[in-house]
Design an enzyme around this catalytic site. Sequence first.
Site, PDB file in Angstrom:
ATOM      1  N   ARG A   1       0.825  -1.211   0.000  1.00  8.01           N
ATOM      2  CA  ARG A   1       0.000   0.000   0.000  1.00  8.01           C
ATOM      3  C   ARG A   1       0.859   1.259   0.000  1.00  8.01           C
ATOM      4  NH1 ARG A   1       0.923   2.293   4.724  1.00  8.01           N
ATOM      5  NH2 ARG A   1       1.201   1.005   6.581  1.00  8.01           N
TER       6      ARG A   1
ATOM      7  N   ILE B   1       4.559   3.878   7.940  1.00  5.84           N
ATOM      8  CA  ILE B   1       4.214   2.914   8.984  1.00  5.84           C
ATOM      9  C   ILE B   1       2.924   3.294   9.693  1.00  5.84           C
ATOM     10  CG2 ILE B   1       5.532   4.072  10.818  1.00  5.84           C
ATOM     11  CD1 ILE B   1       6.367   1.237  11.791  1.00  5.84           C
TER      12      ILE B   1
ATOM     13  N   TRP C   1      -0.163   1.386  12.688  1.00  9.67           N
ATOM     14  CA  TRP C   1      -0.485   0.286  13.604  1.00  9.67           C
ATOM     15  C   TRP C   1      -1.931  -0.112  13.423  1.00  9.67           C
ATOM     16  CZ3 TRP C   1      -4.178   0.256  17.559  1.00  9.67           C
ATOM     17  CH2 TRP C   1      -4.126  -0.829  18.446  1.00  9.67           C
TER      18      TRP C   1
ATOM     19  N   SER D   1      -6.676   6.574   9.186  1.00 12.20           N
ATOM     20  CA  SER D   1      -5.664   6.544   8.125  1.00 12.20           C
ATOM     21  C   SER D   1      -6.219   5.928   6.856  1.00 12.20           C
ATOM     22  CB  SER D   1      -4.444   5.724   8.577  1.00 12.20           C
ATOM     23  OG  SER D   1      -3.851   6.288   9.722  1.00 12.20           O
ATOM     24  N   VAL D   2      -5.648   6.347   5.723  1.00 10.91           N
ATOM     25  CA  VAL D   2      -5.986   5.789   4.419  1.00 10.91           C
ATOM     26  C   VAL D   2      -4.697   5.403   3.710  1.00 10.91           C
ATOM     27  CG1 VAL D   2      -6.955   6.236   2.130  1.00 10.91           C
ATOM     28  CG2 VAL D   2      -8.092   7.145   4.147  1.00 10.91           C
TER      29      VAL D   2
ATOM     30  N   LEU E   1      -8.705   1.630   4.740  1.00  9.71           N
ATOM     31  CA  LEU E   1      -8.752   2.620   5.812  1.00  9.71           C
ATOM     32  C   LEU E   1      -8.713   1.953   7.177  1.00  9.71           C
ATOM     33  CD1 LEU E   1     -11.780   2.650   7.291  1.00  9.71           C
ATOM     34  CD2 LEU E   1     -12.439   3.614   5.087  1.00  9.71           C
TER      35      LEU E   1
ATOM     36  N   CYS F   1       2.608   7.131  10.270  1.00  7.37           N
ATOM     37  CA  CYS F   1       2.617   7.633   8.893  1.00  7.37           C
ATOM     38  C   CYS F   1       3.848   8.500   8.619  1.00  7.37           C
ATOM     39  CB  CYS F   1       1.342   8.411   8.583  1.00  7.37           C
ATOM     40  SG  CYS F   1      -0.174   7.481   8.939  1.00  7.37           S
TER      41      CYS F   1
END
Length: 224
Positions: free
Chosen positions: A76, A80, A82, A143-144, A157, A174
């Site tokens: 993706r 990084i 979690w 997050s995406v 996501l 991120c």
Amino acid sequence: MKGLLLELPLTAYEEVHVLQKRLVAERASGRLDRDVVIIVEHPAVYTLGKRGGRENLIVSEAFLAEKGISVVQTERGGNITWHGPGQLVAYPIVHLEKARMGVADFVEFLEGVMVKTLASLGVTARGDEVNRGAWVGAAKIGSVGIRVTEGVSFHGLALNVAPDLTCFSWINPCGLTISITTAEKELGHKVSMEMARVEMKQKFADLFSDGLSEVTLADLGCEW
């Protein structure tokens, strides 16, 4: 046409990653004639994007191994992040051309799914065209990160509904030095993961003209 919805219980990231790649291949070849949205939670795991992210680990991988937390490289976009219990993750396997959507439009749609889900829970959030995801003020709540292969999107996501934020303190999420928040933290009370799932399913249904039809792994011809 209806999309397909596969809801899974707490499931290892690696298992769902393999499942995604299988469904992407089948959607690209036409053997799978409809898009699939997977909704799931994972045991604790760190995943790396195409931009890497090991440099944004604040603790050692030996320390993480002692905690039983793995670090997994993925295809993706992004850096990084979690995943873990209390975080709602969605993987839409969508043929973007057939959905008449570009990559930027699709990412914006995924941000919208999170923002609208949060609104239904009572949290006001926004997307961000520079640092993609869902934000409450200066704190990131979702997050995406996607990958497109043969015109089919996967990954997706991750929305922080009610996770323990300790694991986020062990990385620069991120690749950014930012605050992370959750729906529970913003609201100051417990939030039902089941309610969050219901709300997110409704928001994903908007992508399809006839909504979503729930299926099982067996319906998709898949077994672990």
